[in-house]
Scaffold this active site. Structure first.
Site, mmCIF file in Angstrom:
data_model
loop_
_atom_site.group_PDB
_atom_site.id
_atom_site.type_symbol
_atom_site.label_atom_id
_atom_site.label_comp_id
_atom_site.label_asym_id
_atom_site.label_seq_id
_atom_site.Cartn_x
_atom_site.Cartn_y
_atom_site.Cartn_z
ATOM 1 C CE1 TYR A 120 -15.326 19.105 -45.000
ATOM 2 C CE2 TYR A 120 -13.165 19.844 -44.280
ATOM 3 C CZ TYR A 120 -14.057 19.587 -45.296
ATOM 4 O OH TYR A 120 -13.685 19.791 -46.609
ATOM 5 C CG PHE B 273 -7.082 3.109 -55.133
ATOM 6 C CD1 PHE B 273 -7.528 1.838 -54.821
ATOM 7 C CD2 PHE B 273 -6.376 3.281 -56.312
ATOM 8 C CE1 PHE B 273 -7.276 0.766 -55.664
ATOM 9 C CE2 PHE B 273 -6.123 2.233 -57.168
ATOM 10 C CZ PHE B 273 -6.577 0.958 -56.846
#
Length: 332
Positions: free
Chosen positions: A58, A224
């Protein structure tokens, strides 16, 4: 916060973890702020979150450095999970499972994290050119050396398996069976959410039957299920959702009934309860060995996510969520 014990190593963690990746990699680069992200980690720890999930890829590396800044002050309060096995290039990601590399990667992660031990060291991806037993054996040596407390395994090849017609987690389970013969798996990290429940079929039962913890990745459906994303609102060019089939304006609009259902359940539990908290409480309800690790870049979201540990869904709530329409749009 409720505590959960996962894995043969009896790892004790807060029921909700914190996914650190979005703080400075992959999602909405313009919203990534180092100092704000550091405050987010501290806010999560203050709220009872202990599991901080990161990886050397990351950034690469910058996410571990960020987490290390927080650990320097509050190591005793945190449970550190990081990963090895993937190398990031300019336009590609490749696996490296060579034992020598694993040992070097661990030492580098320890330096960046400013700690002398990693609580959970996960294999991010198996290297197809190296027998997974060799990679896992090198990781087990790190436990013997006192550099790592326990080992974890990330589910791999799920979407590729779907395209090939195989069972979603068939490849992961085969690899898990192999590495279990070398050294115990304490936790498996895989996607699990209201709109991606496939792990419930075989992978989660596999873990439960063996006392293996399950870290539910992307439990908010890449944002979402929070209900804060507007269909057609667009994403920054470097955000992977900008190219994701489920995040086209058409598919986001088609999947709004899922969010509406979570809102209805949230409303029954009182003012201030959010769809995101219901989605996380759903993940928590899948078993006492399940720990969701939602990503967050801001303090308010980390605190909101932590609050899901106090939300107890009823049997009626869970039945209503089970009746919600399935997600529209491919993951491929």
């Amino acid at each position: 916060m409720e505590r959960r014990t996962i894995g043969a190593a009896a790892l004790d963690v807060g029921a909700v973890g914190l996914g650190c990746m979005p703080m400075n990699w992959a999602y909405s680069a313009s919203q990534q702020r180092g100092d704000r992200s550091l405050r987010t980690v501290h806010a999560a720890l203050d709220a009872g979150v202990s599991l901080l999930d990161t990886a050397d890829m990351y950034g690469p590396f910058t996410n571990e450095l960020l987490v290390g800044r927080a650990l320097k002050e509050r190591r005793a309060e945190a449970f550190v999970s990081t990963k090895c096995g993937l190398l990031v290039g300019d336009q590609h990601v490749v696996a490296n499972g060579r034992p020598g590399y694993v040992r070097r990667a661990c030492d580098a992660s320890l330096r960046r994290l400013q700690t002398d031990v990693i609580d959970l060291y996960q294999l991010h991806r198996a290297d197809p050119e190296v027998p997974v037993e060799e990679t896992w054996g090198a990781m087990a040596e790190l436990v013997s050396a006192g550099k790592v407390r326990a080992l974890g395994f990330c589910a791999v090849g799920a979407r590729a398996a779907r395209r090939g017609g195989a069972h979603l987690h068939e490849g992961t389970i085969r690899q898990l069976e192999r590495v279990q013969q070398v050294f115990p798996v304490s936790a498996v990290e895989a996607e699990l959410s209201v709109w991606s429940p496939e792990a419930l079929e075989r992978l989660l039962p596999w873990c439960e039957a063996r006392g293996v913890g399950f870290l539910a990745a992307m439990p908010l459906g890449n944002g979402f299920l929070t209900g804060t994303l507007t269909p057609g609102g667009g994403f920054e060019p470097d955000d992977p959702r900008a190219r994701h089939p489920r995040f086209t304006a058409e598919m986001m609009a088609a999947n709004q009934p899922l969010v509406a259902g979570l809102r209805r359940v949230a409303a029954r539990h009182g003012e201030g309860v959010t769809p995101a908290q219901v989605a996380l409480a759903w993940a928590l309800a899948q078993g006492p060995h399940v720990v969701p690790i939602p990503g967050a870049k801001r303090e308010c979201w980390a605190v909101e996510n932590a609050g899901a540990a106090e939300l107890l869904l009823t049997a009626g709530d869970l039945a209503e969520i089970a009746r919600l329409p399935g997600p529209r749009g491919s993951w491929d």
